[in-house]
Design a protein around this motif. Structure first.
Motif, mmCIF file in Angstrom:
data_model
loop_
_atom_site.group_PDB
_atom_site.id
_atom_site.type_symbol
_atom_site.label_atom_id
_atom_site.label_comp_id
_atom_site.label_asym_id
_atom_site.label_seq_id
_atom_site.Cartn_x
_atom_site.Cartn_y
_atom_site.Cartn_z
ATOM 1 N N VAL A 1 0.848 -1.205 0.000
ATOM 2 C CA VAL A 1 0.000 0.000 0.000
ATOM 3 C C VAL A 1 0.879 1.248 0.000
ATOM 4 N N ALA A 2 1.953 1.226 0.784
ATOM 5 C CA ALA A 2 2.857 2.382 0.838
ATOM 6 C C ALA A 2 3.491 2.649 -0.529
ATOM 7 N N VAL A 3 3.881 1.597 -1.226
ATOM 8 C CA VAL A 3 4.496 1.756 -2.551
ATOM 9 C C VAL A 3 3.470 2.297 -3.541
ATOM 10 N N LYS A 4 2.255 1.761 -3.495
ATOM 11 C CA LYS A 4 1.205 2.218 -4.408
ATOM 12 C C LYS A 4 0.836 3.675 -4.158
ATOM 13 N N VAL A 5 0.813 4.072 -2.890
ATOM 14 C CA VAL A 5 0.509 5.471 -2.547
ATOM 15 C C VAL A 5 1.596 6.396 -3.101
ATOM 16 N N ALA A 6 2.856 5.960 -2.989
ATOM 17 C CA ALA A 6 3.962 6.769 -3.512
ATOM 18 C C ALA A 6 3.836 6.943 -5.019
ATOM 19 N N VAL A 7 3.465 5.872 -5.721
ATOM 20 C CA VAL A 7 3.278 5.937 -7.177
ATOM 21 C C VAL A 7 2.156 6.913 -7.512
ATOM 22 N N LYS A 8 1.046 6.811 -6.789
ATOM 23 C CA LYS A 8 -0.102 7.679 -7.059
ATOM 24 C C LYS A 8 0.223 9.147 -6.808
ATOM 25 N N LYS A 9 1.043 9.421 -5.771
ATOM 26 C CA LYS A 9 1.417 10.805 -5.472
ATOM 27 C C LYS A 9 2.253 11.391 -6.609
ATOM 28 N N LYS A 10 3.212 10.612 -7.113
ATOM 29 C CA LYS A 10 4.064 11.087 -8.215
ATOM 30 C C LYS A 10 3.226 11.332 -9.466
ATOM 31 N N PHE A 11 2.277 10.439 -9.732
ATOM 32 C CA PHE A 11 1.421 10.606 -10.901
ATOM 33 C C PHE A 11 0.554 11.848 -10.763
ATOM 34 N N LYS A 12 0.087 12.096 -9.538
ATOM 35 C CA LYS A 12 -0.776 13.252 -9.297
ATOM 36 C C LYS A 12 -0.021 14.560 -9.559
ATOM 37 N N VAL A 13 1.254 14.592 -9.189
ATOM 38 C CA VAL A 13 2.077 15.781 -9.427
ATOM 39 C C VAL A 13 2.159 16.068 -10.923
ATOM 40 N N VAL A 14 2.390 15.017 -11.707
ATOM 41 C CA VAL A 14 2.499 15.190 -13.164
ATOM 42 C C VAL A 14 1.154 15.621 -13.738
ATOM 43 N N ARG A 15 0.069 14.990 -13.283
ATOM 44 C CA ARG A 15 -1.250 15.342 -13.818
ATOM 45 C C ARG A 15 -1.653 16.777 -13.488
ATOM 46 N N THR A 16 -1.282 17.263 -12.290
ATOM 47 C CA THR A 16 -1.604 18.653 -11.956
ATOM 48 C C THR A 16 -0.808 19.612 -12.824
ATOM 49 N N GLU A 17 0.446 19.245 -13.149
ATOM 50 C CA GLU A 17 1.244 20.064 -14.078
ATOM 51 C C GLU A 17 0.584 20.111 -15.445
ATOM 52 N N ILE A 18 0.093 18.966 -15.889
ATOM 53 C CA ILE A 18 -0.535 18.888 -17.207
ATOM 54 C C ILE A 18 -1.814 19.728 -17.235
ATOM 55 N N LEU A 19 -2.622 19.621 -16.189
ATOM 56 C CA LEU A 19 -3.889 20.351 -16.141
ATOM 57 C C LEU A 19 -3.688 21.858 -15.971
ATOM 58 N N SER A 20 -2.580 22.261 -15.334
ATOM 59 C CA SER A 20 -2.348 23.686 -15.111
ATOM 60 C C SER A 20 -1.895 24.411 -16.372
ATOM 61 N N GLY A 21 -1.604 23.678 -17.398
ATOM 62 C CA GLY A 21 -1.126 24.302 -18.632
ATOM 63 C C GLY A 21 0.005 23.488 -19.200
#
Length: 132
Positions: free
Chosen positions: A22-42
């Motif tokens: 679960v800890a590893v999966k959460v870390a993966v999801k956090k990194k993906f979220k950072v990239v997706r927020t960059e993409i959505l912001s422009g």
């Protein structure tokens, strides 16, 4: 609740593994979220967040938390979304830059000489003894 000693141990091990996974999966999801927020912001500024997310997914595969096909699909989808939003698609930062001397060809590796092994002569069979 298990009663048998080995089943109790299995239960403990399963709980520990579950927490790690679960800890590893959460870390993966956090990194993906950072990239997706960059993409959505422009338009994303640089690909450092994407590289970090890909590295995290690869780490999860190495630990056995994610299947390699699942990881490949997730990386592909994330990179595709990044490339749609970015000014320079991922992987093209160094495109067109040559390394080494201009006009120099790569040295081809020479194959080692084939080894020849001498065949042994077949063993001679002893002469047949006449039956009396």
């Amino acid at each position: 609740m298990p009663i048998i000693k080995s089943a109790i141990k299995r239960d403990r091990q399963a709980k520990k593994r579950n927490q790690r996974n679960v800890a590893v999966k959460v870390a993966v999801k956090k990194k993906f979220k950072v990239v997706r927020t960059e993409i959505l912001s422009g338009s994303p500024k640089d690909s450092k967040a994407l590289i970090a997310a890909i590295a995290e997914v690869d780490r999860a595969v190495k630990k056995g938390v994610l299947h390699k096909g699942t990881a490949a699909r997730r990386k592909s989808r994330l990179t595709k979304a990044y490339n749609a939003a970015a000014a320079k698609p991922f992987g093209t930062e160094s495109a067109g830059q040559r390394t080494g001397k201009p006009g120099a060809k790569k040295a081809t590796a020479k194959k080692p000489a084939a080894k020849t092994t001498a065949k042994k002569a077949p063993a001679k069979k002893p002469a047949a003894k006449p039956n009396k």
